[in-house]
Enzyme design. Sequence first.
Site, PDB file in Angstrom:
ATOM      1  N   PRO A 218     -58.537  33.376  -1.076  1.00 21.81           N
ATOM      2  CA  PRO A 218     -58.996  32.185  -1.801  1.00 21.81           C
ATOM      3  C   PRO A 218     -60.034  32.605  -2.843  1.00 21.81           C
ATOM      4  O   PRO A 218     -60.881  33.459  -2.558  1.00 21.81           O
ATOM      5  CB  PRO A 218     -59.613  31.326  -0.699  1.00 21.81           C
ATOM      6  N   HIS A 219     -59.940  32.023  -4.046  1.00 23.63           N
ATOM      7  CA  HIS A 219     -60.890  32.442  -5.081  1.00 23.63           C
ATOM      8  C   HIS A 219     -61.107  31.330  -6.095  1.00 23.63           C
ATOM      9  O   HIS A 219     -60.309  30.381  -6.182  1.00 23.63           O
ATOM     10  CB  HIS A 219     -60.389  33.702  -5.786  1.00 23.63           C
ATOM     11  N   ALA A 220     -62.181  31.471  -6.861  1.00 27.60           N
ATOM     12  CA  ALA A 220     -62.461  30.504  -7.920  1.00 27.60           C
ATOM     13  C   ALA A 220     -63.418  31.127  -8.914  1.00 27.60           C
ATOM     14  O   ALA A 220     -64.128  32.077  -8.596  1.00 27.60           O
ATOM     15  CB  ALA A 220     -63.082  29.238  -7.335  1.00 27.60           C
TER      16      ALA A 220
END
Lengths: 563, 563
Positions: free
Chosen positions: A478-480
């Site tokens: 998961p990344h942002a």
Amino acid sequence: MDQLSPQEVFRFLLALAVLLATARLFGEGVKRFNQPAVLGEILAGIVLGPTVLGEVAPKLQYGLFPLEGNLAVARDGLTTLAIVLFLLVAGMEVDLSTLWRQGRVALFVSLFGLLVPFSLAFSTAITFPSSIGWEPGVDITIFGLFFASALSISALPVIAKTLLDMNLYRSDLGMTIIAAAIFNDLIGWVVIAVILGMMGTGVHGQGIGNVIFLTLAFVAGVLTLGRWVIHRLLPILQAHTSWPGGVLAFALSLALAGGAFTQWVGIHAIFGSFIIGVALGDSSHLRQQTRAIIDRFVSFIFAPLFFASIGLKVNFATNFDPFLTLVILAIAVVGKTGGSSLGARIAGLTWKEGLTIGSGMVSVGTMGIIVGLLALQYGIIHERMFVAIVIMAVVTSLLSGPAMTRILKPKKPKRFTDFLASRSFIPSLKANERKSCIGELVSALPLPQGFDPGTVSEIVWEREQLMPTGLGMGLAVPHARLESLPAPLVAVGISRQGVDFDAPDGEPAFVVVLLLTPSDEDSTQLELLADIAHEFHDEDIRNSARFTKTYTEFLALMKSHRL
Amino acid sequence: MDQLSPQEVFRFLLALAVLLATARLFGEGVKRFNQPAVLGEILAGIVLGPTVLGEVAPKLQYGLFPLEGNLAVARDGLTTLAIVLFLLVAGMEVDLSTLWRQGRVALFVSLFGLLVPFSLAFSTAITFPSSIGWEPGVDITIFGLFFASALSISALPVIAKTLLDMNLYRSDLGMTIIAAAIFNDLIGWVVIAVILGMMGTGVHGQGIGNVIFLTLAFVAGVLTLGRWVIHRLLPILQAHTSWPGGVLAFALSLALAGGAFTQWVGIHAIFGSFIIGVALGDSSHLRQQTRAIIDRFVSFIFAPLFFASIGLKVNFATNFDPFLTLVILAIAVVGKTGGSSLGARIAGLTWKEGLTIGSGMVSVGTMGIIVGLLALQYGIIHERMFVAIVIMAVVTSLLSGPAMTRILKPKKPKRFTDFLASRSFIPSLKANERKSCIGELVSALPLPQGFDPGTVSEIVWEREQLMPTGLGMGLAVPHARLESLPAPLVAVGISRQGVDFDAPDGEPAFVVVLLLTPSDEDSTQLELLADIAHEFHDEDIRNSARFTKTYTEFLALMKSHRL
């Protein structure tokens, strides 16, 4: 039968344990400041030698590292072996084909990089012999030649190591520097051979002509016929002897025999093992694994022992001569950088490239020390001069890396583990579904002032809904991207039962890596995601990662398979 | 400053080169007769020592391997280091959990295998001291104890190596033997520690009580607290220091420090490094790669140097005493085999199993030599006894392997390269289609009398038409079973342009392996086909195989990736 007494065996082993441990400890220490380990190793010897330990606890220092008696002889035998094997490794690093490819530029760089400091040093030495530290009774020409050699020979292993550390080794500039350093080394050692020949230090005292002839014949013979024979022999040894013991023992016996030969000729043994190393390293039949075993053992055990033993020989405090040190340093830095840059410019490169090459070549480091040690042993120079040469070698090695970094600003590859803090590793995730898992990981991050964990989790969750980040094979990322985040942030969570991240293979994720990057750095996110994918590419690593219990274990795993 | 003169450096390096090369050469030589390399290494020393070279060329022998002066001291320092590191490796091989699992049987085997030869030897020594070679002036109890220890201590490294070579290491019987040898070694060394303590050889001359206490405290401390600390430290070192240098230097410094400690206590240094090795080897955090680097370098460089140096010390011809040798040999073989078998029988195994274990335990080999060397150094035994012990050690090691093989008849895995003759390797196939390719390969085979190449090709071709043998990925394995073929036959052909063998992936075959097996051996064909598939499983190997130019290169490739 002359042998170590039980009491001497005790002191011998303890001394080696202390020397090795301290050398490696200091070596690791200086690496934190992006300096080559060899600096720390030399420093360790100075601390354990008469300079520091000798002042604090003279009895202990003398008991462990005496300069007389059986212990001194046994230690000298071991460090002699160590330096001979270290030069074998240095030789194996030489790539003969590079010599030809980068030939013209490298030739100019190495010639000027050798001639300029050499003539500068030589003329200084014979013009102001007394202020340079010449002592009556020593042949002034030989003194000058030795002085000039110590200040102009390049430290191939240190240069190669520095370039590798900075990811410049495979670049064109890196290859030119390496090629120039190789030429420089080869010419430098022949010059030293000639000087030693002039001194008649040969075992059977042959004349200069003989020494030069035998040296050149040895180099030419080993690099042509010897190289051919080695290349033919290696597969036979691999096919018909135990693996890798046959090749290992062959390489080492050959290096020792080569060393013995050049020692017999009258030049130093290290020259012989270096040339044997070049011939061995050139064969494509020498497998990576054999190279690795020799290289690791010698670089991490023998080399530290040798370099640390330098500091045991003299007192660096009482023999420190600031004026002499400054003069030597100035000649080495100005002569080497100036000469090499000039050579590069004449060969048609730009001044910037020339200057980079010049700062790459400035490392006189280890080789200068070896030459200095030779001169000290033969009584050509006194201890103050030796101390000044060692300090010069240390300082030039210290300058080289930072100077190249400043001029080139090379990009260091980003590793996701560089941004993973100890508190952001969760060995056992509580969450059993995606959203709460993201929340748990975000709350483990050391978020800077002004970032709210709830909001950040929301942003990551929005991104996650756009396209799931389960990569399959038990891994999810998961990344942002976050606006005005000063630096990337990474959290790693291990889930025992697995968390469903909607991966293409339907498998739940057992390792979840959360990645936050600044929104203005497009490439950073890509680079770190690629690094994560690369690190977990291997099935063994994925399986081992699932069962790591601490941050340290996880870091150890990520590190130990990079070789 | 006491150090080696240039002339001594020359002789030191040449002597090491000769010693290492000869030791490895002889080591490889005896392996052809399925004997452990250590036998050849000891033999090499005897040949280079006063026994052979000393008779033929005394000046050369003395010049290279003097027993007095700086060279003797330097060599002694190096071989001391070598044996300390060898025991580190031997310790790392110990699997503590095996001790518990095979505990009961192993305990009986090791107790009886130690007590029987020990009491036999001890009673012989004190009953007939003069005929056994005791000399007035030596404490008769200490003489007897030393004699008994040398004849009853097991050679763990030789036993482990023999079992590994015979593919028995992971079997239940193998594990029992290993566990018994470990117990035996541990008890044996404590006994020797006690004897040395009785002699007051401690560096600070402490009494027996102190020696026993310090030894037991050291063993207990290292194997409990020490083991725990090492297990915790290793991942930290791997995570935060250079890889694998940090762990490598840590392991070696620790072994040297442990050796120094037990040497200080008054027992031999090898005991300390052995125990440190056990603690290190037990940690699952010690990576395979680190073990391999230490193991290979020590086993193939340091160990040969040490074992070869044994033969340099005495003249084995003039000191050979047939009667003494026979007595020692008889006690060792009868006592060790008998005692161990008896122990196994009492623990509930069958006589056959007991006898196998007994013959496995008979190797007193290397350890007996080390104990003998200690006794020689301390003047407890004279040179004739030492020679007899070395010969006993060599002979028992010689007996062990063949004896176990005879009783167990272990199956050696079949390798297709074992049946590939030099003339059956075709580096560049002329044929460009299946049928002629088979014909070309068959004609390269050394077919026995009565087999016609044409007919054989026809049989292989018929089999090929039944089902194509292209395995895909550039590999094809045409094969057939032939009646009354005495042994399997293999031919390998490399095709530059590729030959279509109708593989499932449609790729032509670049490597074609032809396999003929006797029709009455069903399993042989399967086994060899599986071996071929396994060997070419790796993509790198397949790609490299396509470009091998000679039989030797091909064999080297097949061998060098098996590790």
